[in-house]
Design a protein around this motif. Structure first.
Motif, PDB file in Angstrom:
ATOM      1  N   SER A 217       0.836  -1.203   0.000  1.00  0.00           N
ATOM      2  CA  SER A 217       0.000   0.000   0.000  1.00  0.00           C
ATOM      3  C   SER A 217       0.871   1.253   0.000  1.00  0.00           C
ATOM      4  O   SER A 217       1.968   1.269   0.572  1.00  0.00           O
ATOM      5  N   THR A 218       0.378   2.306  -0.638  1.00  0.00           N
ATOM      6  CA  THR A 218       1.085   3.581  -0.644  1.00  0.00           C
ATOM      7  C   THR A 218       0.607   4.503   0.482  1.00  0.00           C
ATOM      8  O   THR A 218       1.121   5.607   0.642  1.00  0.00           O
ATOM      9  N   TYR A 219      -0.365   4.060   1.263  1.00  0.00           N
ATOM     10  CA  TYR A 219      -0.941   4.901   2.326  1.00  0.00           C
ATOM     11  C   TYR A 219      -0.133   4.769   3.607  1.00  0.00           C
ATOM     12  O   TYR A 219       0.263   3.668   4.005  1.00  0.00           O
ATOM     13  N   SER A 220       0.098   5.906   4.268  1.00  0.00           N
ATOM     14  CA  SER A 220       0.772   5.916   5.564  1.00  0.00           C
ATOM     15  C   SER A 220       0.052   6.863   6.513  1.00  0.00           C
ATOM     16  O   SER A 220      -0.473   7.904   6.099  1.00  0.00           O
ATOM     17  N   LYS A 221       0.077   6.493   7.776  1.00  0.00           N
ATOM     18  CA  LYS A 221      -0.389   7.360   8.861  1.00  0.00           C
ATOM     19  C   LYS A 221       0.720   7.343   9.904  1.00  0.00           C
ATOM     20  O   LYS A 221       1.140   6.270  10.352  1.00  0.00           O
ATOM     21  N   LEU A 222       1.196   8.514  10.285  1.00  0.00           N
ATOM     22  CA  LEU A 222       2.363   8.545  11.159  1.00  0.00           C
ATOM     23  C   LEU A 222       2.454   9.857  11.922  1.00  0.00           C
ATOM     24  O   LEU A 222       1.894  10.885  11.513  1.00  0.00           O
ATOM     25  N   TRP A 223       3.166   9.797  13.036  1.00  0.00           N
ATOM     26  CA  TRP A 223       3.523  10.979  13.792  1.00  0.00           C
ATOM     27  C   TRP A 223       4.861  11.483  13.281  1.00  0.00           C
ATOM     28  O   TRP A 223       5.780  10.695  13.027  1.00  0.00           O
ATOM     29  N   ILE A 224       4.993  12.811  13.131  1.00  0.00           N
ATOM     30  CA  ILE A 224       6.251  13.419  12.698  1.00  0.00           C
ATOM     31  C   ILE A 224       6.615  14.534  13.676  1.00  0.00           C
ATOM     32  O   ILE A 224       5.783  15.377  14.000  1.00  0.00           O
ATOM     33  N   SER A 225       7.855  14.507  14.125  1.00  0.00           N
ATOM     34  CA  SER A 225       8.368  15.601  14.950  1.00  0.00           C
ATOM     35  C   SER A 225       9.831  15.811  14.605  1.00  0.00           C
ATOM     36  O   SER A 225      10.467  14.956  13.979  1.00  0.00           O
ATOM     37  N   ASP A 226      10.381  16.959  14.976  1.00  0.00           N
ATOM     38  CA  ASP A 226      11.816  17.152  14.836  1.00  0.00           C
ATOM     39  C   ASP A 226      12.538  16.192  15.770  1.00  0.00           C
ATOM     40  O   ASP A 226      12.052  15.869  16.854  1.00  0.00           O
ATOM     41  N   ARG A 227      13.710  15.725  15.348  1.00  0.00           N
ATOM     42  CA  ARG A 227      14.486  14.808  16.182  1.00  0.00           C
ATOM     43  C   ARG A 227      14.755  15.441  17.540  1.00  0.00           C
ATOM     44  O   ARG A 227      14.695  14.770  18.567  1.00  0.00           O
ATOM     45  N   GLU A 228      15.051  16.729  17.546  1.00  0.00           N
ATOM     46  CA  GLU A 228      15.138  17.495  18.786  1.00  0.00           C
ATOM     47  C   GLU A 228      13.870  18.322  18.859  1.00  0.00           C
ATOM     48  O   GLU A 228      13.743  19.335  18.156  1.00  0.00           O
ATOM     49  N   PRO A 229      12.893  17.901  19.652  1.00  0.00           N
ATOM     50  CA  PRO A 229      11.572  18.535  19.634  1.00  0.00           C
ATOM     51  C   PRO A 229      11.639  20.041  19.838  1.00  0.00           C
ATOM     52  O   PRO A 229      12.403  20.541  20.666  1.00  0.00           O
ATOM     53  N   ARG A 230      10.850  20.771  19.058  1.00  0.00           N
ATOM     54  CA  ARG A 230      10.743  22.212  19.172  1.00  0.00           C
ATOM     55  C   ARG A 230       9.318  22.595  18.802  1.00  0.00           C
ATOM     56  O   ARG A 230       8.638  21.876  18.069  1.00  0.00           O
TER      57      ARG A 230
END
Length: 321
Positions: A217-230
């Protein structure tokens, strides 16, 4: 991904040849109302830009001094595969920050379209910003990124607008998801651009391996944050709108030459609303509708953990497979 303003503001440079040709008045020092040294650098805390804040009242007359040339320094485009540049989101975020900090800018970012014409080499670059048209509600900008007085490497258009209270209807629904804390970080990979983020897949994790008879499948659901959270701001939201792995990697379970050709991001929040969200990550969904004759589309949504749709984005990308 963080766009960093260096501590020391360097001496103003002569505008690029393109700016001089299109606007002879740009040779005058007074036409450079605000100088921003923009660095495509990640992983540091942003510093305050030493420019006079612009008025929030929209001007109906573009200034005679446009374009304004700003000088910055870029890093080499990160690649996946033999030739595909993948630091596109950082380029887009750099352009957006330059526009936000322009003394004639008013309102909030509504849309940004970035066309990637050529790779950006390590070294200085010029941003030529032109206010094309303005009225009571919106501003329309054109931006060219070039290096060494050469040809345009990136061409962008942007719309800024004054958002006013109105009737609203929120059709899209917040995706069902696991909490961020209940998902596992995606491991680091060889592509340095990807390692500036922390990806936590809820669904549709990229799995590389031997080719299968049936495509994934080409569908994704994900959390994204900076490696060092800001805390998220508009430039970092812009950068995250191109943080996704190519959908073809998911479908074929392999890395192939791939690069964004044209990217458009629409913002469904303003600066104050985004600041009030007080977030360091987004919940994102991404998918593709077609991959055909060397080009593929990609569409995505970026949501606040509080359930608010912050941005939608679409792009066309080149691939070789």
């Amino acid at each position: 991904m963080t766009i960093v303003i260096p501590k020391t503001v360097p001496v103003m440079r002569t505008p690029s040849l393109r700016a001089q040709r299109s606007n002879p008045g740009s040779l005058r020092g007074s036409s450079l109302d605000c100088f921003a040294a923009l660095a495509m650098t990640v992983g540091e805390t942003p510093r305050t830009q030493e420019c006079t804040p612009s008025s929030r009242t929209l001007s109906t007359t573009p200034p005679a001094s446009a374009p304004v040339t700003r000088v910055g320094r870029g890093t080499p485009a990160t690649t996946i595969g033999p030739s595909s540049a993948r630091s596109r989101g950082v380029t887009a975020a750099t352009i957006l920050r330059a526009l936000i900090e322009h003394p004639q800018a008013a309102g909030d970012p509504l849309a940004l379209t970035v066309n990637y014409c050529a790779p950006i080499a390590k070294g200085p670059f010029d941003l030529d910003l032109r206010l094309v048209k303005a009225n009571r509600s919106s501003q329309h900008w054109s931006v060219e990124l070039s290096q060494g007085g050469g040809e345009v490497a990136t061409l962008a258009t942007a719309v800024f607008a004054e958002r006013r209270p109105s009737w609203e209807h929120r059709v899209a629904q917040y995706p069902e998801t696991k909490p961020f804390e209940q998902t596992l970080p995606f491991p680091n990979i060889k592509a340095s651009w990807a390692n500036q983020y922390e990806f936590r897949f809820v669904e549709g994790e990229m799995r590389l391996g031997p080719p299968q008879a049936e495509l994934d499948s080409t569908y994704s659901k994900l959390w994204i944050s900076d490696r060092e959270p800001r805390k998220l701001d508009m430039p970092s939201l812009m950068s995250m709108s191109d943080a996704f792995f190519g959908r073809i990697f998911h479908a074929r379970r392999e890395l192939v030459p791939f690069g964004t050709v044209s990217l458009t991001t629409y913002f469904h929040t303003d600066t104050e609303e985004l600041a009030a969200e007080d977030i360091t990550r987004v919940l994102a969904t991404a998918d593709s509708k077609i991959m055909h004759r060397s080009y593929a589309d990609q569409n995505a949504e970026l949501w606040s953990p509080n359930g608010r749709l912050l941005a939608t984005t679409t792009q066309i990308a080149y691939f070789k497979a």
